[in-house]
Design a protein around this motif. Structure first.
Motif, PDB file in Angstrom:
ATOM      1  N   ALA A 196      -6.638   4.627  -7.143  1.00 43.98           N
ATOM      2  CA  ALA A 196      -5.249   4.755  -7.583  1.00 43.98           C
ATOM      3  C   ALA A 196      -5.074   4.407  -9.057  1.00 43.98           C
ATOM      4  O   ALA A 196      -3.993   4.597  -9.615  1.00 43.98           O
TER       5      ALA A 196
ATOM      6  N   MET B 152       0.825  -1.199   0.000  1.00 44.45           N
ATOM      7  CA  MET B 152       0.000   0.000   0.000  1.00 44.45           C
ATOM      8  C   MET B 152       0.868   1.261   0.000  1.00 44.45           C
ATOM      9  O   MET B 152       0.520   2.275  -0.617  1.00 44.45           O
TER      10      MET B 152
ATOM     11  N   LEU C  88     -10.164   3.007  -2.180  1.00 45.41           N
ATOM     12  CA  LEU C  88      -8.859   3.668  -2.271  1.00 45.41           C
ATOM     13  C   LEU C  88      -8.000   3.055  -3.375  1.00 45.41           C
ATOM     14  O   LEU C  88      -7.331   3.767  -4.131  1.00 45.41           O
ATOM     15  N   MET C  89      -8.021   1.727  -3.478  1.00 44.80           N
ATOM     16  CA  MET C  89      -7.192   1.054  -4.472  1.00 44.80           C
ATOM     17  C   MET C  89      -7.674   1.348  -5.889  1.00 44.80           C
ATOM     18  O   MET C  89      -6.872   1.607  -6.794  1.00 44.80           O
TER      19      MET C  89
ATOM     20  N   ILE D 178      -1.123   4.747  -0.868  1.00 46.83           N
ATOM     21  CA  ILE D 178      -2.337   4.927  -0.066  1.00 46.83           C
ATOM     22  C   ILE D 178      -2.156   4.452   1.378  1.00 46.83           C
ATOM     23  O   ILE D 178      -3.130   4.351   2.120  1.00 46.83           O
ATOM     24  N   GLU D 179      -0.921   4.195   1.796  1.00 46.11           N
ATOM     25  CA  GLU D 179      -0.686   3.699   3.149  1.00 46.11           C
ATOM     26  C   GLU D 179      -1.184   4.681   4.204  1.00 46.11           C
ATOM     27  O   GLU D 179      -1.855   4.288   5.168  1.00 46.11           O
TER      28      GLU D 179
ATOM     29  N   GLN E  38      -3.471   7.081   4.056  1.00 49.47           N
ATOM     30  CA  GLN E  38      -4.933   7.156   4.104  1.00 49.47           C
ATOM     31  C   GLN E  38      -5.530   5.940   4.787  1.00 49.47           C
ATOM     32  O   GLN E  38      -6.469   6.060   5.575  1.00 49.47           O
ATOM     33  N   LEU E  39      -4.999   4.770   4.489  1.00 50.83           N
ATOM     34  CA  LEU E  39      -5.491   3.554   5.124  1.00 50.83           C
ATOM     35  C   LEU E  39      -5.232   3.583   6.627  1.00 50.83           C
ATOM     36  O   LEU E  39      -6.100   3.203   7.417  1.00 50.83           O
TER      37      LEU E  39
END
Length: 388
Positions: free
Chosen positions: A118, A56, A114-115, A61-62, A64-65
């Motif tokens: 991207a 991630m 989120l993924m 997006i790390e 945000q996660l």
């Protein structure tokens, strides 16, 4: 093939989305084809161990996660009836320090959103149900249910347990029903306040032949999720899941701890899913076609690592394409399989056995793994050619 081969990813689930995002990030002309007409926030949770969070991080997006997910300090295993603690596995800050990233639990739909975000939206195509694929040697022709065709130089099958790409490579064969089902439900944490009980942030309740895994799926701890593993001799439904009920849950977990009974009492809707498996496949790729995730190693969710293996697959496949060169796709595919088969098969077996973290053990072989940094293991033929 051209210097910038056109790559198609079939399936925009978690593995497919990871592959698409990493390939596009690396500059490959990549299109993702998803059979669903749109995505919705499906009612399920997911564990993201440090091994996944490192991917991630690469996708971007790390952070945000980490902000949206719950950060359990420990994984608890407890006896389903007495409540006795069977194991306490440190997570939280220790995971960040020891394994290099956070351990979080999150709503699967929030992760997926989120993924997918991207991906290049102009190269993500919904309502594309693949019905046939023709590898012609110099390119692959994909045929979709809407009557359209597309071509690509490489096709990645991230299309799940009933993969059309797997079927093309190995023939039609239904996955094996494991004899277990999973009940899934999300509960409003507000309802639990009426009970003077401790609802821990990450706990698995065990008995000899069944279990219930429970955890928060939001950082504000407003949504509490459970997923079960319960024996059921046959699955005689045509659909991928069916509705269950509180009554069925009470029967499945009769005699279990009051905390489990409270969760069942607070359940509004619950679904039931068959757990499907396959034996390790003899073939992960052929020609211009290659598989990842559930398309080649579907597994029970009992390690909370099924999606993780698909995401790791995606990252390793992209790494191998970059290492060898996408124009040398067959060598890249074999390097990918060489570096994924043993790990994926081991996780598949431990998931089948349902022993993961039931007792105190060192989870470093799973959590400390970094798909971007682990030393590549080359097939024997490649080593021989390099030394010649």
């Amino acid at each position: 093939m051209t210097k910038t081969p056109r790559i198609a990813v079939i399936g925009a689930g978690l593995g497919g989305a990871a592959a698409g995002a990493l390939l596009q990030q690396a500059g490959y002309d990549t299109r993702v084809y998803e059979q669903a007409p749109a995505f919705s926030r499906l009612g399920a949770g997911i564990h993201l161990g440090p091994n996944v969070m490192k991917v991630m991080r690469q996708i971007g997006i790390e952070t945000q996660l980490a902000e949206m997910g719950s950060h359990p300090e420990q994984w608890f295993s407890r006896d389903g009836k007495t409540g006795e603690y069977l194991s306490r596995i440190p997570l939280g800050q220790q995971a960040r320090e020891q394994y290099g990233a956070s351990y979080i639990t999150v709503h699967r739909g929030d992760l997926h959103e989120l993924m997918v975000g991207a991906l290049d939206p102009n190269r993500l195509h919904f309502d594309k149900h693949l019905v046939d694929v023709d590898d012609r040697g110099d390119k692959v022709i994909m045929h979709f249910a809407d009557g359209t065709t597309e071509d690509a130089d490489i096709v990645i099958g991230a299309d799940g347990v009933n993969s059309r790409i797997r079927e093309k490579l190995l023939g039609k064969e239904a996955p094996t029903y494991s004899g277990w089902v999973a009940h899934r439900a999300i509960i409003s944490a507000e309802k639990l306040k009426a009970y003077e009980l401790d609802f821990e942030s990450c706990v698995k309740w065990w008995s000899e032949d069944r279990h219930m895994m429970v955890y928060f799926v939001t950082g504000d701890e407003k949504e509490y999720y459970y997923v079960t593993g319960v024996p059921e001799p046959e699955w005689n439904h045509d659909s991928s899941f069916v509705e269950s009920s509180r009554e069925e849950m009470r029967q499945a977990f009769v005699g279990y701890h009051p905390t489990v009974q409270a969760l069942i009492d607070c359940t509004e809707t619950v679904t039931k899913w068959p757990l499907l498996e396959r034996n390790p496949l003899p073939l992960w790729h052929d020609g211009r076609l290659v598989l990842l995730g559930d398309a080649c190693h579907p597994m029970k969710p009992h390690m909370a690592q099924g999606a993780a293996m698909a995401i790791e697959d995606a990252a390793m496949l992209v790494r191998c394409l970059k290492e060898v060169g996408a124009e040398q796709h067959q060598e890249a595919f074999e390097l990918y399989r060489q570096n994924r088969f043993e790990r994926a098969s081991r996780v598949q077996q431990v998931s089948h056995d349902n022993t993961w973290l039931r007792e105190n053990e060192d989870p470093a072989w799973v959590f400390a793994y970094d798909v971007h940094d682990v030393a590549l293991q080359y097939p024997a033929t490649a080593i021989e050619e390099q030394s010649a």
